[in-house]
Design an enzyme around this catalytic site. Structure first.
Site, PDB file in Angstrom:
ATOM      1  N   ASP A   1      -5.870   2.056  -4.268  1.00 22.32           N
ATOM      2  CA  ASP A   1      -4.907   1.551  -3.296  1.00 22.32           C
ATOM      3  C   ASP A   1      -4.397   0.185  -3.727  1.00 22.32           C
ATOM      4  O   ASP A   1      -4.937  -0.443  -4.634  1.00 22.32           O
ATOM      5  CB  ASP A   1      -5.522   1.487  -1.898  1.00 22.32           C
ATOM      6  CG  ASP A   1      -6.663   0.488  -1.780  1.00 22.32           C
ATOM      7  OD1 ASP A   1      -7.394   0.268  -2.771  1.00 22.32           O
ATOM      8  OD2 ASP A   1      -6.848  -0.076  -0.686  1.00 22.32           O
TER       9      ASP A   1
ATOM     10  N   HIS B   1      -2.666   0.794   6.809  1.00 18.87           N
ATOM     11  CA  HIS B   1      -2.976   0.851   5.387  1.00 18.87           C
ATOM     12  C   HIS B   1      -3.128   2.302   4.942  1.00 18.87           C
ATOM     13  O   HIS B   1      -3.528   3.162   5.720  1.00 18.87           O
ATOM     14  CB  HIS B   1      -4.279   0.086   5.090  1.00 18.87           C
ATOM     15  CG  HIS B   1      -4.572  -0.055   3.628  1.00 18.87           C
ATOM     16  ND1 HIS B   1      -3.807  -0.816   2.781  1.00 18.87           N
ATOM     17  CD2 HIS B   1      -5.543   0.501   2.856  1.00 18.87           C
ATOM     18  CE1 HIS B   1      -4.303  -0.738   1.549  1.00 18.87           C
ATOM     19  NE2 HIS B   1      -5.351   0.061   1.567  1.00 18.87           N
TER      20      HIS B   1
ATOM     21  N   CYS C   1       0.809  -1.231   0.000  1.00 12.10           N
ATOM     22  CA  CYS C   1       0.000   0.000   0.000  1.00 12.10           C
ATOM     23  C   CYS C   1       0.836   1.272   0.000  1.00 12.10           C
ATOM     24  O   CYS C   1       0.644   2.163  -0.828  1.00 12.10           O
ATOM     25  CB  CYS C   1      -0.995   0.000   1.160  1.00 12.10           C
ATOM     26  SG  CYS C   1      -0.257   0.031   2.820  1.00 12.10           S
TER      27      CYS C   1
END
Length: 164
Positions: free
Chosen positions: A133, A121, A69
């Site tokens: 993402d 994240h 991420c």
């Protein structure tokens, strides 16, 4: 003054003018190309991010074909507008300007986790409650407010211009 004498005086002057004009044109082209390549526009950031839709998620990967991420957000900002941001999601949150939910703009980063001190994240906001993402399904677009994500904050790595 004879024609020959005028020519001998004018030749170096004309050469100087020609070289000066060439230098000005070269400088102008270089600075406009430089300004264009580093213009921090959302479209540059978004277009770079879109190029990687479908890329595989690999923990610790920073691109250009596999990403985790924060490797994805770091890569996109560096490649598109030459903006360097920290490597991990927590470090990106800690090292960038915070924004409130009501002030979020396209290109801002959205952070998820247990709290602002345990971020796990990060994704890039693309408008209309959506983000792009890199997660276990690879690089995708999805809703920011999904049952499996707990939003803990937002930040603005760069002030972007918007074409739309």
């Amino acid at each position: 003054m004879t024609h020959k004498a005028i020519k001998s005086v004018l030749k170096p002057f004309l050469l100087f003018v020609a070289l000066f004009a060439f230098a000005v044109a070269a400088y102008s082209a270089a600075t406009s190309a430089s300004a264009d390549s580093t213009d921090p526009s959302y479209s540059k950031v978004y277009n770079e991010a879109k190029k990687h839709l479908g890329s595989r998620y690999v923990y610790g990967a920073v691109g250009p074909t596999h990403f985790d991420c924060s490797g994805f957000t770091k890569y996109v900002y560096k490649k598109s507008i030459k903006k360097s941001i920290p490597r991990t999601a927590q470090a990106q949150y800690n090292g960038t300007k915070k924004v409130s939910k009501k002030n979020i703009q396209k290109g801002d980063l959205v952070y998820f986790g247990g709290s602002k001190h345990s971020i796990s994240h990060v994704g890039m906001y693309i408008g209309n409650g959506r983000m792009i993402d890199s997660q276990n399904r690879g690089v995708i677009t999805e809703n920011v407010y999904s049952p499996w994500w707990h939003v803990v904050g937002f930040s603005r790595p760069a002030t972007l211009s918007y074409d739309d």
